[in-house]
Enzyme design. Structure first.
Site, PDB file in Angstrom:
ATOM      1  N   LEU A 499      -5.428  -0.524  42.618  1.00 14.58           N
ATOM      2  CA  LEU A 499      -5.293   0.769  41.944  1.00 14.58           C
ATOM      3  C   LEU A 499      -4.593   1.840  42.768  1.00 14.58           C
ATOM      4  CD1 LEU A 499      -8.776   1.164  40.166  1.00 14.58           C
ATOM      5  CD2 LEU A 499      -6.641   0.297  39.214  1.00 14.58           C
ATOM      6  N   ALA A 676      -2.861   6.176  39.414  1.00 11.98           N
ATOM      7  CA  ALA A 676      -1.739   6.153  38.472  1.00 11.98           C
ATOM      8  C   ALA A 676      -0.950   4.858  38.594  1.00 11.98           C
ATOM      9  CB  ALA A 676      -0.821   7.355  38.712  1.00 11.98           C
ATOM     10  N   HIS A 677      -1.376   3.974  39.491  1.00 14.35           N
ATOM     11  CA  HIS A 677      -0.682   2.697  39.712  1.00 14.35           C
ATOM     12  C   HIS A 677      -1.695   1.564  39.610  1.00 14.35           C
ATOM     13  CE1 HIS A 677       1.846   5.358  42.658  1.00 14.35           C
ATOM     14  NE2 HIS A 677       2.188   5.573  41.399  1.00 14.35           N
ATOM     15  N   GLN A 678      -1.446   0.625  38.723  1.00 12.52           N
ATOM     16  CA  GLN A 678      -2.335  -0.530  38.586  1.00 12.52           C
ATOM     17  C   GLN A 678      -1.503  -1.805  38.748  1.00 12.52           C
ATOM     18  OE1 GLN A 678      -2.214   1.627  35.451  1.00 12.52           O
ATOM     19  NE2 GLN A 678      -3.238   3.104  36.760  1.00 12.52           N
TER      20      GLN A 678
END
Length: 746
Positions: A499, A676-678
């Site tokens: 994440l 904001a990043h997965q």
């Protein structure tokens, strides 16, 4: 009292009037009517603030606003089942004397019959003390978590809502105003570059959908046997974001008939609004309110045509060499050590129109750069997929200027230009799998396409998309649940979810004529990410990176620690001149997502330590840039007044920084993480024990089923991942195209 009627959920009855009274009393304690501090009106505060607006803001009571219904509807619509049930239980208990006694203790006792007051009968001072105690309650953490859910929903609605004229009564007092020049539509604002290939199922009926599909050149017929609309194509791509857009482009340009499924809607620049509430609601998963199961994370993920590339903050950073080396050598994935991958990055870089300079930096980026320079810390430019002059602080709500080149304005345009068709408002339900007669490569199943459903209630029939090849590109949160619901069982599906955990530091820079340091602009204006600083270990390893975020008033209020009603209003009154810095770590730990909307993640100790190092460096940067006050978003309102402070005091403050996780944690102080990043939840692996897909991006279990999104990445990237996702998708889809057009097996 019908205005309070809100339907129940998960088998619970409708919200009662008594529960709404509890909610109103709670929200009044969160944002009470108070006298404004004298310094706010005396001219000692920021120059730009309207004194009458400030008086009105401080006098406004949370119980008197029209957002109470919106708040409980938000929990009902967006909350997890745990959050919803906990919220309803707390509101029910607070509506009774016994329940109030259980939660509030002696605060509700009085000397007259019936000796116990309900929560709504308590004085404002008592209710505020109850909230203060519960936010520190480390024993009965489910109660604390429920209090946090209610606070978050209310504050977000209060500060993000807009009326039909695009106004919010609190905005003038907090210095928030949408810049008309920054947010004017582009000259080509009526352009619909995807019109040639778009089919918006939300505007169709079953009959017109068949006609629209035929008009776009697709073979579509009614399948009465399966009560479905059957569509035939060469390739179906599920998802239109960073990975799906690239895959659709590459495959369509190779001469294949491509269908793209997107559950979100299509918006052109002129259809975007530069407002947080509407932007998050229409462009993001779960309306931008996507918590982890335990509430310790708030997750942002795009849900529109273009996916994350349509709403991200424009950062274009190539995959670090150290990461490529780790993936290719340590994890034995040759692709990431090849010229093929490096060439793909260059192709992506060029198509995205990446620029490496910024003509005018935003308020927050000026501060990040100045603080780093004053300390001698490294600071670098962040390339963007926009022009060098792009000065837009609301790209996260869709770029109204049309300057940012997301997938919807690049790769998908190319795809449509080569015959691809995009179905919007269309959600994939499961892959069509059958037993693999050839047992090619030891794969027991073969994928024949996708069963999908329009979100339009007027289209009852399922859509059966039959394809020679199927590409899953719904992102790291949606690809795993889709694969699992289709019957795939590889143990890596849904696991290894990374994440890029985020915590933030803030610094207040008042806009005073007497100030020796002046940074132009406001926190919500200008390019979102144009500078980055790396936090290095003693052996020069990157522990974290520091960037700047986009925080609208609602998001800012949600992250801001609540310690009292007056303090909350003072913090919000400073919103426009509060600079935030985000610390992002390349997480070594991981979580899982096996069911849609159910994200489980616990931050690893090493990652917490790296976050702590990043937070401390962020605070030093803010102090060095001249902040009047700095702090973190820890629940106790941790802060330091900088005027006249000495190095010993600064060091003592930095030593107190901590990264405890979530309101459900067994600690008095806690943080809410962001992501904001997965990545990584269907990762590539050298064998089926190491990954969900093989070295060519194909499922280990099902032939002709590929993954082209962030879930395919072997681990976290450590930087903004868009370029990495696109480059990986480019390589996988190029191999697919070669295999299909030559008829050769890869």
């Amino acid at each position: 009292m019908d205005k309070y009627k809100v339907a129940g959920k998960f088998g619970l009855p409708d919200i009662t009037v008594a529960e709404m009274e509890s909610l109103a009393s709670f929200c009044e304690a969160v944002l009470p009517s108070v006298q404004p501090p004298p310094e706010e009106l005396s001219g000692e505060g920021d120059n730009h603030r309207n004194k009458e607006a400030l008086r009105s803001f401080y006098s406004t009571s949370g119980s008197k606003t029209p957002v109470l219904r919106q708040s409980i509807e938000l929990v009902t619509k967006r909350g997890t089942i745990e959050a919803y049930i906990a919220t309803r239980l707390i509101l029910f208990l607070l509506a009774t004397r016994l329940g109030t006694l259980l939660i509030c203790g002696t605060e509700c006792l009085v000397s007259r019959w019936p000796f116990v007051e309900k929560f709504s009968e308590l004085s404002l001072e008592k209710r505020e003390r109850v909230l203060q105690k519960q936010f520190k309650n480390w024993i009965l953490t489910p109660i604390r978590a429920a209090f946090v859910y209610i606070k978050v929903a209310f504050l977000f609605c209060f500060f993000s809502r807009v009326n039909p004229n695009g106004e919010n009564p609190a905005w003038e007092a907090i210095g928030y105003r949408v810049n008309p020049d920054e947010n004017k539509p582009s000259e080509t604002h009526n352009e619909r570059p995807l019109e040639k290939g778009i089919v918006e199922t939300m505007e169709e009926t079953e009959q017109t959908l068949l006609e629209s599909l035929a008009h776009k050149g697709l073979e579509a017929v009614l399948d009465t046997e399966h009560d479905a609309i059957r569509i035939k194509c060469d390739v179906v791509v599920v998802g239109s974001g960073s990975g799906g857009g690239v895959a659709a482009s590459v495959l369509a340009k190779s001469g294949l008939k491509v269908v793209v499924l997107e559950k979100g809607s299509y918006f052109t620049p002129s259809e975007h609004r530069p407002f947080e509430g509407p932007g998050l609601d229409k462009l993001y998963e779960n309306g931008g309110i996507l918590p982890s199961v335990d509430g310790s994370f708030m997750v942002l993920a795009g849900a529109t045509v273009g996916g994350g590339s349509a709403v991200n903050w424009s950062a274009c950073i190539k995959t670090p060499k150290s990461v490529l080396q780790e993936w290719s050598e340590d994890q034995n994935i040759p692709l990431f050590g090849t010229k093929e991958y490096l060439t793909a990055m260059e192709v992506v870089w060029k198509r995205m129109g990446v620029t490496e300079k910024c003509e005018l930096e935003s308020f927050q980026n000026q501060i990040l750069r100045k603080g780093c320079e004053n300390l001698g810390f490294n600071v670098e430019n962040v390339p963007r997929n926009s022009s060098e002059s792009h000065y837009c602080g609301s790209c996260g709500y869709g770029c109204r200027q049309g300057d940012k080149k997301g997938s919807d304005r690049t790769w998908l345009v190319d795809a449509v230009g080569h015959g691809a068709v995009i179905l919007t408002g269309c959600k994939a339900e499961r892959f069509i799998l059958e037993k693999n007669g050839s047992n090619k490569g030891g794969k027991q199943m073969k994928c024949l396409g996708v069963m999908a459903k329009s979100l339009n209630g007027n289209i009852a029939k399922m859509l059966k998309i039959e394809a020679k090849v199927t590409v899953s590109a719904g992102g790291a949160l949606l690809t795993p649940p889709l694969m699992i619901s289709s019957g795939l069982r590889n143990r890596n599906i849904g696991k290894n979810l990374h994440l890029h955990p985020v915590l933030m530091a803030w610094g207040y820079f008042p806009d005073k004529e007497s100030s020796n340091i002046s940074f132009k602009g406001n926190s919500y204006e200008g390019g979102i990410i144009t500078s980055v600083s790396k936090v290095l270990s003693e052996d020069s390893e990157v522990r974290a990176i520091i960037e700047t975020p986009q925080l609208g008033p609602g998001s800012f209020s949600v992250l801001t620690p609540w310690t009292s009603g007056l303090d909350m209003k003072k913090r919000m009154a400073r919103y426009s001149r509060t600079a935030s810095l985000i610390t992002i770590v390349r997480d070594r730990g991981s979580g899982e997502v096996k069911t849609e909307g159910r994200i489980n993640y616990t931050v690893d100790k090493t990652d917490r330590d790296n976050l702590k190092a990043g937070l401390r460096e962020s605070l030093r940067i803010l102090i060095a840039a001249g902040a009047e006050e700095v702090g973190t978003h820890r629940s106790d309102g941790q802060r330091l007044i900088c005027k006249g402070v000495n190095e010993n005091s600064i060091q003592e403050f930095l030593d107190s920084v901590s990264t405890e996780e979530g309101a459900k944690g067994m600690t008095e102080k806690w943080n809410v993480y962001s992501s904001a990043h997965q990545m990584g939840s269907c990762r590539i692996g050298e064998n089926e024990k190491e990954g969900a897909i093989d070295l060519n991006g194909e499922s280990w279990e099902a032939e002709k089923l590929f993954v082209c999104d962030a879930s395919a990445l072997p681990s976290a990237v450590g930087v903004n991942p868009m370029i990495t996702v696109m480059s990986t998708a480019y390589c996988i889809s190029t191999r697919i195209a070669k295999s299909m057009t030559t008829g050769l097996s890869h």
